[in-house]
Each structure stands twice: as structure tokens, then as C-alpha cells.
Design a protein around this motif. Structure first.
Motif, PDB file in Angstrom:
ATOM      1  N   GLN A   1       0.820  -1.202   0.000  1.00 42.15           N
ATOM      2  CA  GLN A   1       0.000   0.000   0.000  1.00 42.15           C
ATOM      3  C   GLN A   1       0.862   1.264   0.000  1.00 42.15           C
ATOM      4  N   GLY A   2       1.606   1.455   1.091  1.00 41.08           N
ATOM      5  CA  GLY A   2       2.352   2.694   1.251  1.00 41.08           C
ATOM      6  C   GLY A   2       3.468   2.869   0.242  1.00 41.08           C
ATOM      7  N   GLY A   3       4.104   1.774  -0.153  1.00 41.78           N
ATOM      8  CA  GLY A   3       5.210   1.872  -1.097  1.00 41.78           C
ATOM      9  C   GLY A   3       4.793   2.410  -2.444  1.00 41.78           C
ATOM     10  N   ARG A   4       3.541   2.203  -2.812  1.00 41.88           N
ATOM     11  CA  ARG A   4       3.085   2.683  -4.112  1.00 41.88           C
ATOM     12  C   ARG A   4       3.051   4.210  -4.192  1.00 41.88           C
ATOM     13  N   PHE A   5       3.020   4.876  -3.045  1.00 39.68           N
ATOM     14  CA  PHE A   5       3.067   6.337  -3.052  1.00 39.68           C
ATOM     15  C   PHE A   5       4.378   6.828  -3.672  1.00 39.68           C
TER      16      PHE A   5
ATOM     17  N   PHE B   1       9.096  -9.931   2.535  1.00 40.39           N
ATOM     18  CA  PHE B   1       7.721  -9.564   2.201  1.00 40.39           C
ATOM     19  C   PHE B   1       7.626  -8.091   1.847  1.00 40.39           C
ATOM     20  N   ALA B   2       8.387  -7.256   2.579  1.00 38.96           N
ATOM     21  CA  ALA B   2       8.354  -5.824   2.294  1.00 38.96           C
ATOM     22  C   ALA B   2       8.888  -5.528   0.897  1.00 38.96           C
ATOM     23  N   LEU B   3       9.987  -6.176   0.517  1.00 35.76           N
ATOM     24  CA  LEU B   3      10.566  -5.941  -0.807  1.00 35.76           C
ATOM     25  C   LEU B   3       9.658  -6.457  -1.915  1.00 35.76           C
ATOM     26  N   VAL B   4       9.112  -7.639  -1.728  1.00 32.19           N
ATOM     27  CA  VAL B   4       8.183  -8.166  -2.733  1.00 32.19           C
ATOM     28  C   VAL B   4       6.968  -7.252  -2.848  1.00 32.19           C
ATOM     29  N   GLY B   5       6.518  -6.729  -1.712  1.00 31.54           N
ATOM     30  CA  GLY B   5       5.391  -5.804  -1.737  1.00 31.54           C
ATOM     31  C   GLY B   5       5.679  -4.552  -2.541  1.00 31.54           C
ATOM     32  N   LEU B   6       6.942  -4.111  -2.554  1.00 29.40           N
ATOM     33  CA  LEU B   6       7.293  -2.924  -3.331  1.00 29.40           C
ATOM     34  C   LEU B   6       7.145  -3.153  -4.829  1.00 29.40           C
TER      35      LEU B   6
ATOM     36  N   GLY C   1      -3.265   8.360  -1.534  1.00 33.30           N
ATOM     37  CA  GLY C   1      -4.373   7.682  -0.872  1.00 33.30           C
ATOM     38  C   GLY C   1      -3.980   6.313  -0.355  1.00 33.30           C
ATOM     39  N   LEU C   2      -3.150   5.610  -1.129  1.00 30.19           N
ATOM     40  CA  LEU C   2      -2.677   4.303  -0.686  1.00 30.19           C
ATOM     41  C   LEU C   2      -1.776   4.425   0.544  1.00 30.19           C
ATOM     42  N   LEU C   3      -0.924   5.454   0.559  1.00 30.33           N
ATOM     43  CA  LEU C   3      -0.060   5.664   1.726  1.00 30.33           C
ATOM     44  C   LEU C   3      -0.888   5.962   2.963  1.00 30.33           C
ATOM     45  N   ALA C   4      -1.877   6.850   2.822  1.00 33.99           N
ATOM     46  CA  ALA C   4      -2.735   7.178   3.966  1.00 33.99           C
ATOM     47  C   ALA C   4      -3.467   5.937   4.470  1.00 33.99           C
TER      48      ALA C   4
END
Length: 416
Positions: free
Chosen positions: A25-29, A73-78, A343-346
């Protein structure tokens, strides 16, 4: 003591899941800002390579190394940052923007099953090398797709640069104007309505004005609240089924995963409905389905639980599809990366509440957190009602403009 250790393990695994969920979510910001500033090709390449590295970490981490799993998981999420760079392709289909955006959301949903697919052949034959082979293969595949993307994707943020130069023009120019250079089959009434209702109503504003607009704040606030409820449902469903001692909690947990993957057709369907009847009715419907799914969690019936799975999984998927589609329908794609990413970060920050909610449920029972989730979701449906009202007024205005233009003689003119 065993039960206590199991609960501690559940909380630890929940933290690992939260790490990946937050970067998705937040990484997409940050990747959204990169898309606006550096272009599509670079954004996809960077996010894809980070996902490839994460897969390697996941492949090589020790079994009990929760810190490494969290980093992986955090890196894959990015890797999800590629999504915001790809979505502006919908601008090439101005009359079907929401449908196209829905298809892209469906593809994103299906991608969640990739890890299941690559580990399935080794199911029941796990060894120390199974994870290494599966996820290094996945990492190599990501690198290949990044290379392909570097060749075929646009250098800048707009997909219009892929079109022949003669076609790089606004997708829906004003039509029906009586001049020697305008060739159209649309009557003047259609042209007037389209001029009165621009394709992207707030695209002319600067980034700061768009970020502070009421439309942006309401849309992002609705998304953050409903997303948080959905995330709590996802992270707690296995523990809730075990606590209720349903007939076969493990089987239902696996079924939840299957349902979660199989609802992907609902995203383009939601987009198609939004293109046809507006965003308001779809927003109310998906938000209500999330609220009702919480009530179904307290049933001991497997059938009721299955219906609840469909409502929650479908509602969550349509939430993303409508959020992205509604965002670009209002603001266009000039600052789309920063707007959607913001919005994704929020929402990712608000959704951190899922972790204390899970702890609350594990220690005191899930009735309280579930009631809160249902209540917040039901309250959020009021945003959809407001969108319905706004769209109804817009249709009435367009109708009045159309009727007025039909009464005007040839050579009509209309001033704002």
C-alpha cells in the motif's frame, strides 16, 4: 504453554504479513511520484527489481528468521509499484476507463496466486531446497519481465507516446462544432453536454489544489476506512474460524484463499457498471457487502461462511478497482501517481490498526473488533450515497443542457 506460544506465533506472523501489506500500500506512493517524474519504464524497472531481490531473500532466509521474512515480504510488496505505472493505459480508452482499470485490478488480484502456483508442484514433498528453487525461479521470471517492459513501455508517464504522432491528441475533443475542419456524426446537443461535463473535471488544477480538494479527501478517506476493515478481516479470518470451532476450520481457511483468488472477474464487472450507471451505486454496493461479511463471521454454518467469504473478497477487490477508476475519472492522469499513491499511503498508515485489532481479538474475543469493522464499513457507505446524489445532479444538468440546445436555432452558442 503451547496455546500461548501458538498465539505469540500468530501475532509474530501477523506482523510479517503487516510488513508486506504496508509496502504494497504505502510503497506505491513513492512509485507513484516516480511515475509522474521519471516515467513508466523506469518505475516498472525499479519496482520489479526490488521484488526480485525480495524473492531471493525469501528463498534463502532461515525457517525461523522472522526478520528476514519481514524484509522479504516488504521488498516483494514494493513490486506493486508497477501497478500505478501501468494503470494510465486506461487513458487510451476514454469511454471505457473504469472497465480497463477494473481489468488491471483483476490482474493484480490474480498475481496473488502466483506464489501458490509456484509452490504447488512441491506440495507434500517439501525439502530444504523447495523454497530456494521456487522463489529463485520466480525472481528470474520477474527480471525477464522487467527487461521486456523496458523495451515495450513508454519512456514518459503517458501512454500516448506509443501512438502514431497523428493520433497523439486529446481522446475526446469537443465535437459537433460547425466549422470547416470538424467532421462528426454527433448532434450539437451531444457536443454541448460533453463541453459542460469535461472528461476529467479537476484535471486543470495543480497538484496541491487536487490534493486539498474535497473530492480527493472524501474519496481517499472512504478508501482508507474500508480498506482497514478488509485487512483486519483477512489477517484474522483463520483465528476466528478456529475460535468458533466450525466443522473444519482448516478446510474453510483454504477455501477462503480459493475464493479470494477466484473473485477477480468482479473487478472489470464493477468497472463496467461504473462506466454505465456511475460510481455511486457501485460504491454503496461494495461497501455494504464488506459490512455484511462481518456479520456472517459469527455463523456456525459453512454455507453462510462461504457467502461471507465471497462478499468480503469481492468487496475488497472492487474497492481497489473503483478507487483507482474514480480517482482518474475526476483528476485524469497528469498527477495520477502522486494522487493514487497518496491515498494508498494514507490507507496503509490507517490500516496499521489491524495489528492491535488482531491482538484484541486473540486476547478478548473477536466480537468487539468485528462489530467495529461492520460499523465503520456501514458508516463509510454514506460516501457512496453522496456520490449517487452528485451524479444524479450531474445527469439532470446534462439533460437540461441537452434539451436547451435542441431548442436553440442553428449557430447556437453557450457561455459558462
Amino acid at each position: 504453554m503451547a496455546g500461548k506460544r501458538c498465539r505469540e506465533q500468530d501475532i509474530a506472523l501477523g506482523a510479517v504479513f503487516a510488513a508486506g501489506s504496508w509496502t504494497v500500500q504505502g510503497g506505491r506512493f513513492f512509485f507513484g511520484i516516480m511515475r509522474d517524474a521519471c516515467g513508466t519504464r523506469t518505475t516498472v524497472a525499479v519496482s520489479g527489481m526490488l521484488a526480485a531481490v525480495g524473492a531471493v531473500v525469501l528463498a534463502t532466509a532461515a525457517e525461523n528468521d522472522l526478520a528476514s521474512f519481514a524484509v522479504a515480504f516488504a521488498l516483494v510488496g514494493l513490486g506493486s509499484g508497477s501497478q500505478l505505472a501501468l494503470q494510465p493505459v486506461a487513458a487510451l480508452f476514454p469511454r471505457k476507463r473504469s472497465t480497463v482499470t477494473g481489468f488491471l485490478s483483476a490482474a493484480f488480484q490474480v498475481s496473488g496466486g502466483v506464489f501458490t502456483v509456484i509452490t504447488w508442484p512441491a506440495s507434500g514433498y517439501e525439502s530444504s531446497n523447495t523454497r530456494l528453487i521456487s522463489f529463485t525461479t520466480y525472481s528470474a521470471a520477474v527480471v525477464v519481465f522487467v527487461a521486456i517492459g523496458w523495451v515495450v513501455l513508454p519512456r514518459g508517464p503517458s501512454y500516448a507516446e506509443l501512438l502514431p504522432s497523428s493520433k497523439q491528441e486529446p481522446p475526446l475533443p469537443a465535437k459537433g462544432v460547425d466549422d470547416d475542419n470538424a467532421a462528426t456524426d454527433d448532434p450539437p446537443a451531444v457536443a454541448v453536454v460533453e463541453a459542460a461535463a469535461p472528461l476529467y473535471p479537476l484535471e486543470h488544477l495543480g497538484l496541491r489544489e487536487q490534493l486539498l480538494s474535497v473530492e480527493y479527501l472524501l474519496l481517499s478517506g472512504w478508501f482508507a476506512l474500508v480498506f482497514t476493515c478488509c485487512q483486519y478481516h483477512v489477517i484474522s479470518i483463520g483465528d476466528q474460524l478456529e475460535e468458533m470451532r466450525v466443522s473444519d476450520a482448516n478446510r474453510l481457511s483454504r477455501l477462503y484463499t480459493v475464493v479470494y483468488a477466484c473473485v477477480f472477474p468482479l473487478a472489470p464487472m464493477a468497472g463496467r457498471l461504473a462506466d454505465s450507471v456511475g460510481y455511486g451505486p457501485v460504491t454503496v454496493g461494495l461497501t455494504t457487502s464488506v459490512a455484511v461479511a462481518f456479520a456472517f463471521l459469527h455463523s456456525s454454518s459453512d454455507v453462510v461462511q462461504l457467502v461471507g467469504f465471497v462478499l468480503m473478497s469481492g468487496g475488497r477487490l472492487m474497492l481497489f478497482a473503483i478507487y483507482f477508476a474514480h480517482m482518474n475519472s475526476i483528476f485524469g492522469f497528469r498527477f495520477y501517481g502522486a494522487l493514487a499513491g497518496g491515498g494508498l499511503l494514507a490507507s496503509s498508515l490507517v490500516a496499521l490498526v489491524q495489528y492491535p485489532l488482531l491482538s484484541w481479538g486473540l486476547t478478548s474475543g473477536f466480537a468487539g473488533p468485528n462489530a467495529l469493522g461492520a460499523g465503520v464499513s456501514a458508516f463509510s457507505a454514506l460516501y457512496g450515497v453522496s456520490v449517487c446524489v452528485r451524479e444524479s445532479k450531474k445527469r439532470e444538468f446534462s439533460y437540461e443542457v441537452s434539451k436547451a440546445s435542441e431548442r436553440d436555432p442553428p449557430g447556437w452558442s453557450m457561455t459558462a
